[in-house]
Design an enzyme around this catalytic site. Structure first.
Site, PDB file in Angstrom:
ATOM      1  N   LYS A 289       0.871  -1.302  -0.076  1.00 21.26           N
ATOM      2  CA  LYS A 289       0.127  -0.011  -0.018  1.00 21.26           C
ATOM      3  C   LYS A 289       0.847   1.139   0.062  1.00 21.26           C
ATOM      4  CE  LYS A 289      -3.952  -2.009   2.649  1.00 21.26           C
ATOM      5  NZ  LYS A 289      -5.034  -1.785   1.874  1.00 21.26           N
ATOM      6  N   ARG A 363     -10.194 -11.613   2.006  1.00 20.44           N
ATOM      7  CA  ARG A 363     -11.052 -12.624   1.599  1.00 20.44           C
ATOM      8  C   ARG A 363     -10.472 -13.945   1.570  1.00 20.44           C
ATOM      9  NH1 ARG A 363     -11.533  -9.428  -4.211  1.00 20.44           N
ATOM     10  NH2 ARG A 363     -10.889  -7.863  -2.640  1.00 20.44           N
TER      11      ARG A 363
HETATM   12  N1  BES Z   1      -8.073  -3.876   4.566  1.00 15.39           N
HETATM   13  C1  BES Z   1      -8.277  -3.238   3.318  1.00 15.39           C
HETATM   14  C2  BES Z   1      -9.664  -2.633   3.046  1.00 15.39           C
HETATM   15  C3  BES Z   1      -9.961  -1.240   3.584  1.00 15.39           C
HETATM   16  C4  BES Z   1      -9.441  -0.277   3.094  1.00 15.39           C
HETATM   17  C5  BES Z   1     -10.235  -1.315   4.881  1.00 15.39           C
HETATM   18  C6  BES Z   1      -9.872   1.092   3.801  1.00 15.39           C
HETATM   19  C7  BES Z   1     -10.279  -0.192   5.663  1.00 15.39           C
HETATM   20  C8  BES Z   1     -10.070   1.088   5.036  1.00 15.39           C
HETATM   21  C9  BES Z   1      -8.259  -4.552   2.228  1.00 15.39           C
HETATM   22  O1  BES Z   1      -7.670  -5.700   2.521  1.00 15.39           O
HETATM   23  C10 BES Z   1      -7.793  -4.341   0.911  1.00 15.39           C
HETATM   24  O2  BES Z   1      -6.705  -3.746   0.963  1.00 15.39           O
HETATM   25  N2  BES Z   1      -8.581  -4.204   0.066  1.00 15.39           N
HETATM   26  C11 BES Z   1      -8.220  -3.738  -1.408  1.00 15.39           C
HETATM   27  C12 BES Z   1      -8.639  -4.856  -2.145  1.00 15.39           C
HETATM   28  C13 BES Z   1      -8.238  -4.686  -3.936  1.00 15.39           C
HETATM   29  C14 BES Z   1      -6.695  -4.875  -3.779  1.00 15.39           C
HETATM   30  C15 BES Z   1      -8.896  -5.513  -4.568  1.00 15.39           C
HETATM   31  C16 BES Z   1      -8.879  -2.431  -1.814  1.00 15.39           C
HETATM   32  O3  BES Z   1      -9.962  -2.264  -1.260  1.00 15.39           O
HETATM   33  O4  BES Z   1      -8.221  -1.646  -2.425  1.00 15.39           O
HETATM   34 MN    MN Z   2      -5.294  -5.524   1.917  1.00 11.58          MN
END
Ligand code: BES
Ligand code: MN
Ligand code: ZN
Length: 509
Positions: A289, A363
């Protein structure tokens, strides 16, 4: 916070501060302000005439040495428009009163109980006060953490006849329910707020087993070796990049009158499996990230914390249904051992998954936890997870996204949300989205692209529920509040606990 009922008359109540409500337009003669003695009310009428008192929602007016009252202070809180009165508003009013008074150094308050609102409004007031008394300031060595309200008096003395002013059993139960639910939410908030250097999977498992021991629940924690031996390959893939070993927490609640439950209706013979995402820190892994908001990912175990909070509450409120909570706990880290984009992993269910993005880890851990919950006998699955950024784009920080194929169970969750005043809203699931996470290489791909990201993430999880009724709550937006409110501190919310507790309490009846 100690909670007590006192039924002496409002005028004679010896308290440092009495709080009453008044609706917009007639703040001196409506709500619980109506229950005050004439002398006090005429002063309020004066303030109203002067334009100082309007009754607008959350307006606070503090009077010192109020005429006609033994109370040292009177706090009038505006209840807004009468037609907008709700359980959620009562919660906010009590929260605002709590935060207002403790900021001024008070440690005790009396809340005038509303005759019209009944037991429901007592539950909401207790909840509001306990939630309002919370601050996420554990690690501030200088600050106002000693500023807490430690005694809440529920003043029933204003209620009509003297006999009616004694708290009924229903009122006592409502206060107790409010206490249990709000304390469970504060427990969730503490867990979510904990930084990941302390909140490791091991620490989360310790917190869970301590809670379970304290409230008489059965707790079992699978360690890294068992997770690998039982072939929870999707959870393992996420965990393998971290120095911190993963844990799979399993807590069970059995109603005391199980024999009775077995002979009851279909709903009560179900075994509810609550599964909560327990990623104690989500760096994104190799698909790392950006730095900017990465610190927020200490909250990525909020779904797991929510389910622990629900278990803490039901251990005390004792619904007539069997419940188990599963929390797959792990970090998601990049390292020389980490899983990589393009890897193919075999989940516990046997389904193979190609990893297209290591940041879509939630997931994966849910997939194996759902499979394991079914193996342990769950017949209905409900999961809560900070699963996608996409759900926050759709619904913001206010509303939880609700997903599932089984309309009956989705509707049950939505009805409980409505009853408790939590905002939850359905988003669709549909076979047509399936194409987005199909793969040539494996049975499934772990991302479905940007479009409809919250839906494809939910559906991916649902693939592992199979035919078992399943409801998914995406709490990525609602786990945290970025704004300080008069009734609630900025930070973790404990959102979801009231809805799920309400659901479980209403299954066995
Ligand atoms: N933990 C994150 C989602 C999240 C984002 C929670 C902001 C709280 C605040 C999750 O694991 C994630 O990174 N999701 C990705 C999925 C994508 C890579 C398909 C996302 O939402 O960008
Ligand atoms: Mn994630
Ligand atoms: Zn995550």
């Amino acid at each position: 916070m100690k909670i007590e009922f006192i039924s002496s008359s409002l005028a004679q109540l010896p308290t440092p501060a009495l709080a009453v409500t008044g609706f917009e337009g007639s703040p001196a003669s409506s709500g619980t302000a109506e229950l005050l003695p004439p002398e006090t009310r005429s002063l309020l009428e004066e303030l109203k005439a002067g334009g100082e008192l309007t009754g607008k929602a959350l307006e606070t007016t503090l009077l010192h040495r109020p005429p006609g009252l033994a109370a040292k202070k009177l706090l009038l809180v505006g209840a807004g428009k009468r037609e907008k009165a709700s359980r959620d508003l009562t919660r906010k009013l009590a929260g605002a009163v709590t935060r207002y008074l403790r900021a001024r150094g008070l440690h005790e308050l009396a809340w005038a109980v509303d005759g019209a609102g009944g037991a429901e409004s007592i539950e909401a007031a207790v909840e509001g006060a306990i939630l309002g008394d919370y601050d996420a300031d554990r690690y501030r060595t200088e600050g106002n953490s000693e500023r807490r309200i430690d005694r809440l008096v529920l003043a029933t003395g204003g209620l009509a006849a003297s006999a009616a002013s004694l708290p009924s059993e229903a009122m006592r139960q409502a206060a107790e329910r409010g206490r249990v639910i709000a304390e469970a939410q504060n427990f969730v908030r503490d867990l979510v707020n904990e930084p990941s250097n302390r909140m490791t999977p091991t620490y989360l498992a310790e917190q869970a087993s301590q809670m379970a021991a304290r409230f008489g629940l059965e707790c079992r924690v699978l360690d890294a070796e068992e997770i690998r031996n039982r072939k929870l390959g999707a959870l393992w893939a996420v965990a393998q990049g971290s120095e911190e070993p993963p844990k799979l927490i399993v807590i069970r609640y059995e109603p005391a009158d199980l024999a009775e439950v077995r002979h009851a209706s279909a709903a009560t013979s179900s075994v509810i499996g609550l599964v909560g995402k327990g990623v104690t820190f989500d760096t994104g892994g190799i698909s790392i990230k950006p730095a900017a908001d990465m610190h927020e990912m200490k909250t990525d175990m909020a779904g797991g914390a929510t389910m622990l909070g629900v278990m803490q509450a039901i251990a005390q409120l004792k619904p007539r249904v069997r419940v188990m909570a599963l929390v797959p706990a792990t970090e998601n880290m990049p390292s020389g051992k980490a899983f990589k984009p393009g890897d193919v992993v075999t989940s516990m269910s046997g389904k193979t998954i190609v990893i297209l993005n290591t940041d879509a880890e939630g997931r994966l851990v849910l997939a194996d936890a759902l499979t394991y919950a079914k193996e342990l006998g769950a017949t209905v699955l409900i999961d809560a997870a900070t699963l996608t950024g996409a759900v926050t784009i759709a619904l913001g920080n206010i509303t939880t996204g609700v997903f599932g194929w089984n309309k009956e169970w989705v509707d049950k969750v939505l009805a409980s949300a409505a009853a408790t005043g939590e905002r939850m809203w359905p988003l669709p699931v549909d076979d047509e989205y399936r194409e987005q996470y199909k793969s040539m290489i494996a049975d499934l791909a772990n991302t479905g692209g940007r479009y409809g990201g919250a839906i494809t993430a939910a559906m991916f999880v649902g693939e592992f529920a199979g035919d078992t009724p399943w409801v998914h709550l995406d709490i990525a937006g609602t786990r945290w509040s970025n704004e300080e409110k008069p009734y609630r501190a900025k930070g973790p919310t404990g959102h979801g606990v009231p809805t799920l507790v309400h659901l479980l309490m209403n299954l066995g009846s």
